[in-house]
Motif scaffolding. Structure first.
Motif, mmCIF file in Angstrom:
data_model
loop_
_atom_site.group_PDB
_atom_site.id
_atom_site.type_symbol
_atom_site.label_atom_id
_atom_site.label_comp_id
_atom_site.label_asym_id
_atom_site.label_seq_id
_atom_site.Cartn_x
_atom_site.Cartn_y
_atom_site.Cartn_z
ATOM 1 N N ARG A 1 -6.353 9.641 2.544
ATOM 2 C CA ARG A 1 -6.367 8.306 3.138
ATOM 3 C C ARG A 1 -7.692 7.598 2.867
ATOM 4 N N TYR B 1 0.693 5.426 -2.018
ATOM 5 C CA TYR B 1 0.966 6.788 -1.523
ATOM 6 C C TYR B 1 2.155 7.385 -2.274
ATOM 7 N N ARG B 2 3.112 6.532 -2.586
ATOM 8 C CA ARG B 2 4.293 7.005 -3.329
ATOM 9 C C ARG B 2 3.892 7.484 -4.729
ATOM 10 N N ARG C 1 10.880 5.002 -5.449
ATOM 11 C CA ARG C 1 11.739 4.704 -4.288
ATOM 12 C C ARG C 1 12.737 5.823 -4.017
ATOM 13 N N GLY D 1 1.675 -2.016 5.179
ATOM 14 C CA GLY D 1 1.544 -0.559 5.243
ATOM 15 C C GLY D 1 1.692 -0.032 6.657
ATOM 16 N N ARG D 2 0.855 0.941 7.003
ATOM 17 C CA ARG D 2 0.930 1.550 8.327
ATOM 18 C C ARG D 2 -0.391 1.412 9.104
ATOM 19 N N ASP D 3 -1.499 1.310 8.348
ATOM 20 C CA ASP D 3 -2.829 1.305 8.963
ATOM 21 C C ASP D 3 -3.639 0.085 8.543
ATOM 22 N N ARG E 1 10.625 10.477 8.772
ATOM 23 C CA ARG E 1 9.425 9.885 8.180
ATOM 24 C C ARG E 1 8.626 9.125 9.248
ATOM 25 N N ALA F 1 5.587 11.011 0.105
ATOM 26 C CA ALA F 1 4.502 10.070 0.418
ATOM 27 C C ALA F 1 4.064 10.255 1.867
ATOM 28 N N SER F 2 5.046 10.437 2.744
ATOM 29 C CA SER F 2 4.724 10.645 4.155
ATOM 30 C C SER F 2 3.980 11.972 4.329
ATOM 31 N N ASP G 1 4.821 9.786 10.501
ATOM 32 C CA ASP G 1 3.813 8.729 10.375
ATOM 33 C C ASP G 1 3.190 8.368 11.730
ATOM 34 N N ARG H 1 0.889 11.859 13.074
ATOM 35 C CA ARG H 1 -0.218 12.485 12.331
ATOM 36 C C ARG H 1 -1.542 12.115 13.009
ATOM 37 N N THR I 1 0.827 -1.223 0.000
ATOM 38 C CA THR I 1 0.000 0.000 0.000
ATOM 39 C C THR I 1 0.856 1.266 0.000
ATOM 40 N N GLY I 2 2.097 1.161 0.504
ATOM 41 C CA GLY I 2 2.995 2.319 0.488
ATOM 42 C C GLY I 2 3.237 2.797 -0.938
ATOM 43 N N SER J 1 0.356 11.609 2.997
ATOM 44 C CA SER J 1 -0.460 10.581 3.647
ATOM 45 C C SER J 1 -1.068 11.068 4.960
HETATM 46 O O1 C5P Z 1 5.740 1.594 3.053
HETATM 47 P P1 C5P Z 1 6.414 2.774 2.408
HETATM 48 O O2 C5P Z 1 7.651 3.199 3.132
HETATM 49 O O3 C5P Z 1 6.636 2.569 0.953
HETATM 50 O O4 C5P Z 1 5.345 3.960 2.533
HETATM 51 C C1 C5P Z 1 5.634 5.283 2.147
HETATM 52 C C2 C5P Z 1 4.838 6.242 3.032
HETATM 53 O O5 C5P Z 1 3.450 6.104 2.731
HETATM 54 C C3 C5P Z 1 4.965 6.004 4.527
HETATM 55 O O6 C5P Z 1 6.041 6.694 5.110
HETATM 56 C C4 C5P Z 1 3.618 6.487 5.060
HETATM 57 O O7 C5P Z 1 3.651 7.872 5.304
HETATM 58 C C5 C5P Z 1 2.669 6.250 3.905
HETATM 59 N N1 C5P Z 1 1.815 5.080 4.109
HETATM 60 C C6 C5P Z 1 0.697 5.224 4.882
HETATM 61 N N2 C5P Z 1 -0.177 4.189 5.019
HETATM 62 C C7 C5P Z 1 0.059 3.022 4.424
HETATM 63 C C8 C5P Z 1 1.222 2.831 3.652
HETATM 64 C C9 C5P Z 1 2.105 3.883 3.530
HETATM 65 O O8 C5P Z 1 0.468 6.290 5.455
HETATM 66 N N3 C5P Z 1 -0.833 2.031 4.550
#
Ligand code: C5P
Length: 214
Positions: free
Chosen positions: A104, A38-39, A86, A124-126, A175, A94-95, A179, A182, A34-35, A98
């Motif tokens: 979101r 956002y990227r 990347r 991902g994160r969530d 980052r 992305a951060s 994350d 927020r 999922t990252g 997001s």
């Molecule tokens: O996982 P990755 O490092 O590629 O994610 C890039 C950025 O996208 C994270 O630093 C975060 O801010 C955001 N992200 C998010 N929720 C997710 C996946 C990524 O907020 N599910």
């Protein structure tokens, strides 16, 4: 055969993607990073000069954007962007984007739509807290700053990047801080997630450990 989803969350460079990919291979499931979504939006915003502070314009841009994840490849409006997303500028971008609740909301809707047939390992994160609250297994993957920075640094060196270890640590910590602090779905462990500290573990050991919870 029972179909289910697995959620893998954690800070940057903890090894979520590597572990998810290997798990998906072993279990015959589909990995969804999922990252990368956002990227993609961050990259498009950078290219189009859209401010990362402008939620409204970012949402409009996202609504006009097609993001396709295909095993190891990522497509933004049909263009392959697997490598370029990347870049460090895109990572922090992305951060930045997001943090917006409406960004979101749309991302989560897309992710839930993709995962509704089950059989996905989403990282991902969530994921455990918001996207897949009913996932069969939730993992919160962590590692020490030192271990994570070392891994990211080695990745950068393989790309012939001139970034120093200190710069990697600084960017990673910045980052993660964003994350975690927020207000919209911050990075946090779901109550029913299993925490794995993989600082001193090999990929195989982590995969085995995750599978032991299934
Ligand atoms: O996982 P990755 O490092 O590629 O994610 C890039 C950025 O996208 C994270 O630093 C975060 O801010 C955001 N992200 C998010 N929720 C997710 C996946 C990524 O907020 N599910």
């Amino acid at each position: 055969m029972e179909r289910y989803n697995i959620a893998i969350d954690g800070p940057s460079a903890a090894g979520k993607s590597t572990i998810s990919k290997q798990l998906a291979k072993n279990l015959g499931m589909t990995h969804l990073d999922t990252g990368a979504m956002y990227r993609c939006l961050a990259l498009k915003a950078i290219r189009q000069g859209i401010s990362q502070q402008n939620e409204k314009d970012l949402v409009k841009c996202l609504n006009e954007t097609e993001i396709r994840l295909e095993s190891d490849r990522v497509f933004l409006d049909g263009e392959e962007v697997t490598k370029i997303i990347r870049e460090p500028e895109v990572s922090i971008g992305a951060s930045n984007i997001s943090k917006w609740a409406k960004v979101r909301q749309e991302m989560v809707a897309r992710q839930q739509f993709l995962a509704k047939e089950k059989g996905f390992i989403m990282d991902g994160r969530d994921i455990g807290t918001v996207v897949l609250p009913d996932a069969k297994l939730k993992i919160f993957l962590v590692a020490s700053v030192k271990a994570r920075a070392k891994r990211r640094f080695l990745e950068e060196q393989q790309k012939n990047s001139s970034i120093t270890l200190e710069e990697v640590v600084k960017a990673m910590e910045e980052r993660d801080r964003q994350d975690e602090t927020r207000s919209a779905s911050p990075l946090k462990q779901a109550r029913d997630a299993v925490r794995i500290d993989c600082s001193d573990m090999t990929i195989e050991e982590v995969v085995e450990k995750v599978c032991s919870y299934l």
